[in-house]
Each structure stands twice: as structure tokens, then as C-alpha cells.
Design a protein around this motif. Structure first.
Motif, PDB file in Angstrom:
ATOM      1  N   PRO A   1       0.805  -1.235   0.000  1.00  0.00           N
ATOM      2  CA  PRO A   1       0.000   0.000   0.000  1.00  0.00           C
ATOM      3  C   PRO A   1       0.833   1.278   0.000  1.00  0.00           C
ATOM      4  N   LEU A   2       2.025   1.245   0.590  1.00  0.00           N
ATOM      5  CA  LEU A   2       2.859   2.452   0.603  1.00  0.00           C
ATOM      6  C   LEU A   2       3.376   2.819  -0.781  1.00  0.00           C
TER       7      LEU A   2
ATOM      8  N   ILE B   1       0.718 -14.178  -2.382  1.00  0.00           N
ATOM      9  CA  ILE B   1       0.602 -12.794  -2.844  1.00  0.00           C
ATOM     10  C   ILE B   1       0.820 -11.859  -1.659  1.00  0.00           C
ATOM     11  N   GLY B   2       1.698 -10.885  -1.821  1.00  0.00           N
ATOM     12  CA  GLY B   2       1.960  -9.936  -0.750  1.00  0.00           C
ATOM     13  C   GLY B   2       3.270  -9.181  -0.975  1.00  0.00           C
ATOM     14  N   GLU B   3       3.467  -8.148  -0.398  1.00  0.00           N
ATOM     15  CA  GLU B   3       2.731  -7.618   0.736  1.00  0.00           C
ATOM     16  C   GLU B   3       1.663  -6.669   0.217  1.00  0.00           C
ATOM     17  N   ILE B   4       0.424  -6.952   0.562  1.00  0.00           N
ATOM     18  CA  ILE B   4      -0.683  -6.116   0.118  1.00  0.00           C
ATOM     19  C   ILE B   4      -1.497  -5.689   1.338  1.00  0.00           C
ATOM     20  N   GLY B   5      -2.346  -4.683   1.156  1.00  0.00           N
ATOM     21  CA  GLY B   5      -3.189  -4.279   2.276  1.00  0.00           C
ATOM     22  C   GLY B   5      -3.569  -2.816   2.225  1.00  0.00           C
ATOM     23  N   LEU B   6      -3.856  -2.271   3.393  1.00  0.00           N
ATOM     24  CA  LEU B   6      -4.268  -0.878   3.532  1.00  0.00           C
ATOM     25  C   LEU B   6      -3.513  -0.241   4.683  1.00  0.00           C
ATOM     26  N   ASP B   7      -3.120   1.016   4.488  1.00  0.00           N
ATOM     27  CA  ASP B   7      -2.403   1.753   5.529  1.00  0.00           C
ATOM     28  C   ASP B   7      -3.068   3.112   5.694  1.00  0.00           C
TER      29      ASP B   7
ATOM     30  N   LEU C   1      -4.413 -18.437  -3.899  1.00  0.00           N
ATOM     31  CA  LEU C   1      -3.165 -18.243  -3.168  1.00  0.00           C
ATOM     32  C   LEU C   1      -3.411 -17.467  -1.879  1.00  0.00           C
ATOM     33  N   PRO C   2      -2.702 -17.812  -0.803  1.00  0.00           N
ATOM     34  CA  PRO C   2      -2.796 -17.029   0.436  1.00  0.00           C
ATOM     35  C   PRO C   2      -2.127 -15.678   0.271  1.00  0.00           C
ATOM     36  N   VAL C   3      -2.450 -14.761   1.173  1.00  0.00           N
ATOM     37  CA  VAL C   3      -1.932 -13.395   1.068  1.00  0.00           C
ATOM     38  C   VAL C   3      -1.204 -12.981   2.350  1.00  0.00           C
ATOM     39  N   ILE C   4      -0.227 -12.104   2.178  1.00  0.00           N
ATOM     40  CA  ILE C   4       0.470 -11.474   3.291  1.00  0.00           C
ATOM     41  C   ILE C   4      -0.075 -10.057   3.402  1.00  0.00           C
TER      42      ILE C   4
END
Length: 278
Positions: A68-69, A98-104, A131-134
Motif C-alpha cells: 500500500p505504501l 501474494i503480498g505484501e498487500i493491504g491498507l495503511d 493463493l494465500p496473502v500477506i
């Protein structure tokens, strides 16, 4: 044997001394490390690094994604490229998710709408490829949980978890393990310590997030930045908080990581030269 489920070995801080950093980690019994990519331009470098050092760290693996950054600099075409990279990486046994994904929602100059667009698109890829995610979860637990409810993502790791007990339970229900590291070594980190102490042991994994999230003793010992070799000391402090022996904790977090990232486990099952954690 210890397992670091989140370590940015490709960070600039490590570039001039990576061989020594890797050797130190191995000397401290850190035999498995997950390197999460942060942007599509890093894929080749991440893959080369993992290939280069896999003899030193037998359980060295990686994931691919857009952090996210870095979404402010990302383009729509990056999602197409990421899909291509993931598809090609499926033949690599050291590619695990899959990663690193997300919200900040802590960093103020990040466009929340753009973050959400890239996050949701990458969750769709995780569902597509099974697939799992980080996950990068910073002040965004509820938004991420809401997004997970809309899809069938096969779990993963909520990295550097610092949410409530109720939020933790919801992530666990979605098949996620929760990552804990250096932040828990600070005595004032009461909520994180409570989570480590009270959550089911099978929901916990260890990480450094090196070179970030320094442990409490870093400055006092005149150390420059966090590194994977510190994982063993960090994990032993977590074991004390949990109230279990080092060996019990090491076995549990290893087992938990392998369960939630089955391609990582398959790497060991398919290679007789790799030793499983005892």
C-alpha cells in the motif's frame, strides 16, 4: 529452528552486507525466511535474491504484490503485469503467495481510494489463483475484514498485527495467522502482549519485518537496524510472554506458518535436503 514470516531482505539497508546478514541469520538458527515483494518492478530482484541465498537459508521463499505504501506510484498496468508475474511464478516452488498487500490509514499522504483499488484487485488475484496473502494491516483492520468477507481468499498472514482481540478472532476465522515480532518486546505494548498470551497458539507466527520494527533493545545495544538474525531473540521473548518453552513455541510457529502457506510446506516435502523443524 526459527522461522521469519516477514523480512525485506531486498531493502537498501541490507544491500552492502547481505551475505553477512544471511550468514548471521543462519548462525542464529533462522532457517526459513519469507521475503515479500512491495512492487512489480522488484520481482526479478526478489527472485534472484531468493535463488542466490537458498543454500544458506534452506527455507527462503517469496511472495509477489504491491504494498500500500507504493500505490501512489503504481499504475493500472502494474496489475496486469503482476498477474503475469504470478502466473509465471507458479512453477517456482519458492513462490508461496501474494503480498505484501493491504491498507495503511496511518500514512497521511497516501490516497485511500487508490490504496483500496489496488488492494481489492490483488485480493481478486488471490482468489483467482487460490493463493494465500500477506496482509499489511495498519489502522485498517475493519476495512480489510470487510474486503475479505466478499471473497474466498485461502487465508494468509496478517503481518504486524495490532488490532483488538475481536478483530483477531475474525482474521482467524478467515483462515489467517497473526504475525508478531519486535513490537511485542516493548513493555508498554500491552495489547500486543495480551494477544500473544491469550490467542490460540495455533494462530501465531513470528516475524521481524527487518529492517523495520526494531526490538526494544536495538538502540540500547547501538545496533543500526533490525535484521533476521534477531528473530531468535525476539521469538524467545514472545515465548516468555506466552508462558511456553522456546522449543514448544518454535515448533508451533513453524507448524502454523507451514499450514497457512502450503506451498512453503510443499517445498520441504519435495526436497529431502531440507530439514523440518524439530
Amino acid at each position: 529452528m526459527w522461522i521469519d514470516t516477514h523480512c525485506h531482505l531486498d531493502a537498501p539497508e541490507f544491500s552492502s552486507s547481505l551475505t553477512e546478514i544471511i550468514a548471521s541469520a543462519r548462525e542464529m538458527s533462522v532457517n526459513a525466511i519469507l521475503l515479500p515483494a512491495v512492487k512489480v518492478a522488484d520481482t526479478q530482484n526478489v527472485q534472484s535474491l531468493v535463488s542466490q541465498y537458498s543454500n544458506e537459508i534452506p527455507g527462503l521463499v517469496y511472495t509477489l504484490g504491491i504494498h500500500p505504501l507504493y500505490t501512489n506510484q503504481a499504475h493500472e498496468s502494474d496489475l496486469n503485469l503482476l498477474e503475469e508475474q504470478i502466473n509465471k511464478a507458479l512453477s517456482d516452488p519458492r513462490f508461496v503467495g501474494i503480498g505484501e498487500i493491504g491498507l495503511d490509514y496511518f500514512v497521511e499522504d497516501l490516497d485511500p481510494h487508490k490504496q483500496e483499488h489496488f488492494f481489492h484487485a490483488q485480493l481478486d488475484l488471490a482468489e483467482q489463483f487460490k493463493l494465500p496473502v500477506i496482509l499489511h494491516v495498519r489502522r485498517s483492520q475493519d476495512s480489510i475484514l470487510k474486503a475479505l468477507r466478499r471473497r474466498k481468499v485461502p487465508g494468509g498472514i496478517a503481518h504486524a498485527f495490532n488490532g483488538s482481540f475481536q478483530q483477531a478472532e475474525q482474521f482467524i476465522e478467515f483462515g489467517f495467522k497473526l504475525g508478531f515480532g519486535g513490537a511485542a518486546t516493548y513493555e508498554r505494548a500491552l495489547q500486543i502482549r495480551r494477544l500473544i498470551k491469550e490467542l490460540p497458539l495455533e494462530s501465531i507466527v513470528t516475524e521481524t519485518d527487518a529492517p523495520d520494527i526494531p526490538p526494544a533493545w536495538l538502540k540500547a545495544e547501538n545496533l543500526t537496524f533490525n535484521e533476521p538474525a534477531f528473530l531468535s531473540r525476539i521469538a524467545k521473548e514472545l515465548a516468555i510472554i506466552r508462558g511456553v518453552s522456546d522449543s514448544e513455541f518454535a515448533s508451533a510457529v513453524w507448524r502454523n506458518a507451514m499450514q497457512v502457506l502450503p506451498r512453503w510446506s510443499a517445498l520441504y516435502a519435495g526436497n529431502l535436503n531440507l530439514n523440518l523443524a524439530s
